[in-house]
Design a protein around this motif. Structure first.
Motif, PDB file in Angstrom:
ATOM      1  N   ALA A   1       0.836  -1.204   0.000  1.00 12.30           N
ATOM      2  CA  ALA A   1       0.000   0.000   0.000  1.00 12.30           C
ATOM      3  C   ALA A   1       0.871   1.255   0.000  1.00 12.30           C
ATOM      4  N   PRO A   2       0.492   2.279  -0.774  1.00 11.78           N
ATOM      5  CA  PRO A   2       1.361   3.458  -0.944  1.00 11.78           C
ATOM      6  C   PRO A   2       1.375   4.432   0.225  1.00 11.78           C
ATOM      7  N   ASP A   3       0.471   4.290   1.173  1.00 14.45           N
ATOM      8  CA  ASP A   3       0.380   5.256   2.270  1.00 14.45           C
ATOM      9  C   ASP A   3       0.397   4.512   3.607  1.00 14.45           C
ATOM     10  N   PRO A   4       1.251   4.884   4.550  1.00 15.02           N
ATOM     11  CA  PRO A   4       2.175   6.013   4.560  1.00 15.02           C
ATOM     12  C   PRO A   4       3.270   5.881   3.496  1.00 15.02           C
ATOM     13  N   PRO A   5       3.701   7.019   2.940  1.00 13.04           N
ATOM     14  CA  PRO A   5       4.669   7.006   1.835  1.00 13.04           C
ATOM     15  C   PRO A   5       6.001   6.388   2.242  1.00 13.04           C
ATOM     16  N   TYR A   6       6.710   5.848   1.265  1.00 13.81           N
ATOM     17  CA  TYR A   6       8.009   5.227   1.496  1.00 13.81           C
ATOM     18  C   TYR A   6       8.847   5.352   0.224  1.00 13.81           C
ATOM     19  N   ASP A   7      10.114   5.072   0.359  1.00 17.19           N
ATOM     20  CA  ASP A   7      11.023   5.107  -0.786  1.00 17.19           C
ATOM     21  C   ASP A   7      11.223   3.725  -1.411  1.00 17.19           C
ATOM     22  N   GLU A   8      11.222   2.686  -0.588  1.00 13.13           N
ATOM     23  CA  GLU A   8      11.334   1.313  -1.082  1.00 13.13           C
ATOM     24  C   GLU A   8      10.409   0.421  -0.270  1.00 13.13           C
ATOM     25  N   ALA A   9       9.906  -0.646  -0.924  1.00 10.19           N
ATOM     26  CA  ALA A   9       9.006  -1.570  -0.240  1.00 10.19           C
ATOM     27  C   ALA A   9       9.448  -3.008  -0.503  1.00 10.19           C
ATOM     28  N   PHE A  10       9.238  -3.857   0.496  1.00 12.29           N
ATOM     29  CA  PHE A  10       9.655  -5.258   0.406  1.00 12.29           C
ATOM     30  C   PHE A  10       8.609  -6.156   1.056  1.00 12.29           C
ATOM     31  N   TRP A  11       8.518  -7.376   0.543  1.00  9.66           N
ATOM     32  CA  TRP A  11       7.928  -8.462   1.312  1.00  9.66           C
ATOM     33  C   TRP A  11       9.087  -9.239   1.919  1.00  9.66           C
ATOM     34  N   VAL A  12       8.864  -9.723   3.145  1.00  8.24           N
ATOM     35  CA  VAL A  12       9.912 -10.444   3.865  1.00  8.24           C
ATOM     36  C   VAL A  12       9.361 -11.774   4.376  1.00  8.24           C
ATOM     37  N   VAL A  13      10.157 -12.818   4.214  1.00  5.58           N
ATOM     38  CA  VAL A  13       9.805 -14.141   4.717  1.00  5.58           C
ATOM     39  C   VAL A  13      10.910 -14.592   5.666  1.00  5.58           C
ATOM     40  N   PRO A  14      10.568 -15.251   6.779  1.00  9.39           N
ATOM     41  CA  PRO A  14      11.620 -15.742   7.674  1.00  9.39           C
ATOM     42  C   PRO A  14      12.580 -16.670   6.944  1.00  9.39           C
ATOM     43  N   ARG A  15      13.846 -16.557   7.257  1.00  8.94           N
ATOM     44  CA  ARG A  15      14.868 -17.318   6.540  1.00  8.94           C
ATOM     45  C   ARG A  15      14.637 -18.817   6.620  1.00  8.94           C
ATOM     46  N   TYR A  16      14.115 -19.293   7.761  1.00  5.38           N
ATOM     47  CA  TYR A  16      13.963 -20.742   7.911  1.00  5.38           C
ATOM     48  C   TYR A  16      13.002 -21.319   6.882  1.00  5.38           C
ATOM     49  N   ARG A  17      12.003 -20.531   6.424  1.00  2.00           N
ATOM     50  CA  ARG A  17      11.088 -21.032   5.404  1.00  2.00           C
ATOM     51  C   ARG A  17      11.853 -21.345   4.114  1.00  2.00           C
ATOM     52  N   VAL A  18      12.763 -20.475   3.741  1.00  2.00           N
ATOM     53  CA  VAL A  18      13.545 -20.664   2.519  1.00  2.00           C
ATOM     54  C   VAL A  18      14.515 -21.824   2.686  1.00  2.00           C
ATOM     55  N   GLN A  19      15.095 -21.950   3.865  1.00  2.00           N
ATOM     56  CA  GLN A  19      16.033 -23.042   4.117  1.00  2.00           C
ATOM     57  C   GLN A  19      15.336 -24.396   4.142  1.00  2.00           C
ATOM     58  N   ASP A  20      14.117 -24.437   4.654  1.00  2.00           N
ATOM     59  CA  ASP A  20      13.423 -25.709   4.839  1.00  2.00           C
ATOM     60  C   ASP A  20      12.781 -26.242   3.562  1.00  2.00           C
TER      61      ASP A  20
END
Length: 384
Positions: A320-339
């Protein structure tokens, strides 16, 4: 707002496989059975959803020329001890991994993946219960103009998923939570006796939910992340004679709000430890973390602690664009990627075109990138 973006061709092709509706039915039946009986007290006649799951599994096996389960007990044994990839089902690529089970082999309880199949698929009878509750909380707090009430509601679910009778009374009489008082009363439910050992309940010191006692004397935690770290550490001991009736947040909220909320809280702690200013769930939960650097640059982050990367990809949408930001990310816990091998690739294949520019990082990558930026070095580009 629900995501109405069209599915990419890769994800839409799932509809052509007969095994997917069966997995949804099975997951919904298992979650329902667990809520009703703990999966160990069922008798004939079986609940409608469980009988439907058994009938459809038998039919699927016969169509594949395979031996079907003889009844519901054997079907539950399949769900617990037989990886889904070994079932005689017509399933597309990315649907299951070699280690996926619908029931945990140690405890016999529905896995987090099972809950995702039940909650995150379109034809589920318990579809997205967590989202309905959160939307209701947002509406109630917005109507009162109380953003702080919503923030405290979220912190309550994350930090206090278990309440004694006295604590529940205090929470429901906290004036900050006035807009959502009745909602809180509906989502905290009495704890089943299956969690008792020697007249007491025990919480997990890592994730704060209740531990389930196993027959061999060990404990089982419902969170994947906790179990992968080894035996869960015992937290608070709650004797029934002292705490009275114990209540816990209902399972869909523990799965999709409390669990990810722990990841959000850990990320908040790591980022504030770097000296960054972090605001949680800003503007009535427009996104999860609003991160401000000393030079005024802002990052927006949504944390997604999901077991199945295809479900995560299909839900991807711009932050969502508000509150404004310069960069946006989705983040997943590292263990999900490792598993789960190929987690990030599966996510990318299943996200809709509208979210192709949405980076997905692990929590460790985000913290490292923030540290690099604070040090004034180039961050190496954006991970897709």
């Amino acid at each position: 707002m629900p995501d109405t973006s069209p599915l990419p061709p890769y994800a839409a092709a799932w509809a052509a496989h007969d095994g997917l509706p069966l997995l949804r039915t099975l997951a919904t039946a298992l979650v329902g059975l667990d809520a009703l009986t703990g999966l160990d007290g069922f008798t004939l006649p079986y609940p409608d959803e469980a009988q439907r799951a058994l009938n459809r599994t038998v039919l699927a096996c016969l169509l594949q020329g395979a031996e079907p389960p003889a009844g519901l007990p054997e079907l539950l044994s399949w769900c617990r001890f037989r990886p889904i990839s070994d079932w005689p089902l017509d399933l597309p690529v990315d649907a299951v991994d070699d280690a996926d089970h619908l029931l945990d082999p140690h405890s016999g309880r529905p896995t987090e993946l099972c809950h995702e199949w039940a909650e995150r698929t379109a034809d589920s009878a318990v579809r997205q219960r967590d989202r309905d509750i959160i939307r209701t909380a947002l509406r109630l707090c917005r109507e009162c103009g109380e953003e702080d009430a919503y923030t405290e509601f979220r912190r309550l679910l994350v930090n206090r998923p278990v309440l004694s009778s006295v604590e529940f009374f205090e929470v429901t009489n906290d004036h900050v939570l006035d807009p959502v008082r009745e909602l809180v009363r509906r989502i905290y439910l009495p704890v089943p006796a299956s969690y008792l050992r020697a007249g007491a309940y025990t919480t997990c010191a890592r994730c704060l939910t209740l531990l389930l006692p196993l027959q061999d004397g060990a404990w089982w935690c419902e969170r994947d992340q906790c179990r992968r770290q080894g035996s869960p550490p015992s937290g608070s001991l709650l004797p029934v004679e002292e705490v009275g009736e114990l209540l816990q947040v209902e399972r869909p909220l523990r799965q999709f709000v409390t669990g990810p909320g722990r990841a959000e809280a850990d990320l908040e702690q790591a980022l504030t430890g770097l000296g960054l200013r972090v605001r949680m769930w800003p503007a009535f939960d427009a996104y999860d973390l609003h991160i401000t650097f000393p030079d005024g640059r802002v990052w927006a982050v949504d944390v997604k602690d999901w077991a199945h990367p295809a479900f995560l990809g299909r839900s991807a949408r711009p932050v969502a664009p508000d509150p404004p930001y310069d960069e946006a990310f989705w983040v997943v816990p590292r263990y999900r990627v490792q598993d789960r091998p190929g987690y990030l690739d599966v996510y990318r294949r299943h996200r809709p075109a509208a979210a192709r520019g949405l980076p997905l990082l692990t929590d460790t990558e985000l913290v490292n990138r923030a540290a690099v930026r604070l040090a004034g070095a180039p961050d190496g580009g954006t991970r897709a």
